[in-house]
Design a protein around this motif. Sequence first.
Motif, mmCIF file in Angstrom:
data_model
loop_
_atom_site.group_PDB
_atom_site.id
_atom_site.type_symbol
_atom_site.label_atom_id
_atom_site.label_comp_id
_atom_site.label_asym_id
_atom_site.label_seq_id
_atom_site.Cartn_x
_atom_site.Cartn_y
_atom_site.Cartn_z
ATOM 1 N N PRO A 1 4.200 8.044 -7.447
ATOM 2 C CA PRO A 1 4.521 9.303 -8.136
ATOM 3 C C PRO A 1 6.014 9.635 -8.132
ATOM 4 N N ALA A 2 6.769 9.062 -7.209
ATOM 5 C CA ALA A 2 8.206 9.333 -7.162
ATOM 6 C C ALA A 2 8.940 8.716 -8.341
ATOM 7 N N VAL A 3 8.312 7.784 -9.037
ATOM 8 C CA VAL A 3 8.929 7.163 -10.209
ATOM 9 C C VAL A 3 8.092 7.467 -11.454
ATOM 10 N N HIS B 1 0.830 -1.203 0.000
ATOM 11 C CA HIS B 1 0.000 0.000 0.000
ATOM 12 C C HIS B 1 0.868 1.258 0.000
ATOM 13 N N ILE B 2 1.897 1.248 0.821
ATOM 14 C CA ILE B 2 2.792 2.404 0.891
ATOM 15 C C ILE B 2 3.500 2.597 -0.448
ATOM 16 N N PHE C 1 -2.562 7.626 2.954
ATOM 17 C CA PHE C 1 -2.246 7.424 1.542
ATOM 18 C C PHE C 1 -2.007 8.757 0.848
ATOM 19 N N ASP C 2 -2.905 9.711 1.062
ATOM 20 C CA ASP C 2 -2.762 11.022 0.424
ATOM 21 C C ASP C 2 -1.515 11.755 0.889
ATOM 22 N N ALA C 3 -1.194 11.645 2.170
ATOM 23 C CA ALA C 3 0.005 12.313 2.680
ATOM 24 C C ALA C 3 1.259 11.769 2.005
ATOM 25 N N LEU D 1 -4.271 1.603 3.668
ATOM 26 C CA LEU D 1 -3.920 2.763 4.472
ATOM 27 C C LEU D 1 -5.163 3.630 4.597
ATOM 28 N N SER D 2 -5.214 4.407 5.635
ATOM 29 C CA SER D 2 -6.328 5.353 5.720
ATOM 30 C C SER D 2 -6.181 6.335 4.560
#
Length: 116
Positions: free
Chosen positions: A34-36, A27-28, A66-68, A61-62
Amino acid sequence: MTTTRNGTESLARLRADAAALSPRAAHIALALMPAVDHLPDAWKAGLQKTLAHRAGAAAPLSPLEFDAIRVTAASLPHAYPEWVVTDPEHPKARALIVHAWKEAERHRLGAGRPGA
């Protein structure tokens, strides 16, 4: 003897690494995608499919978590972010994304676009 991996071999290795993550780390890693952003579409689709399958085995993830993570990763797409996420699964997810980022860079700068 030096061996180099082609795009297909690199993607297979990345997918195997993704499949080995815990569901929470998957999930993480999905949130870190987006980092790749410069990954070829085929690589992105393959990694996302593997991660989504692996992540399906646990509660997500909550939305806030997830958004953070996603927003932080998206804010630094060209230089892999070294921020701290207070989660024991984060280093494993981060390692997968760093590896994907480096493989894509290696192929982009070397033999052209990865994939087959």
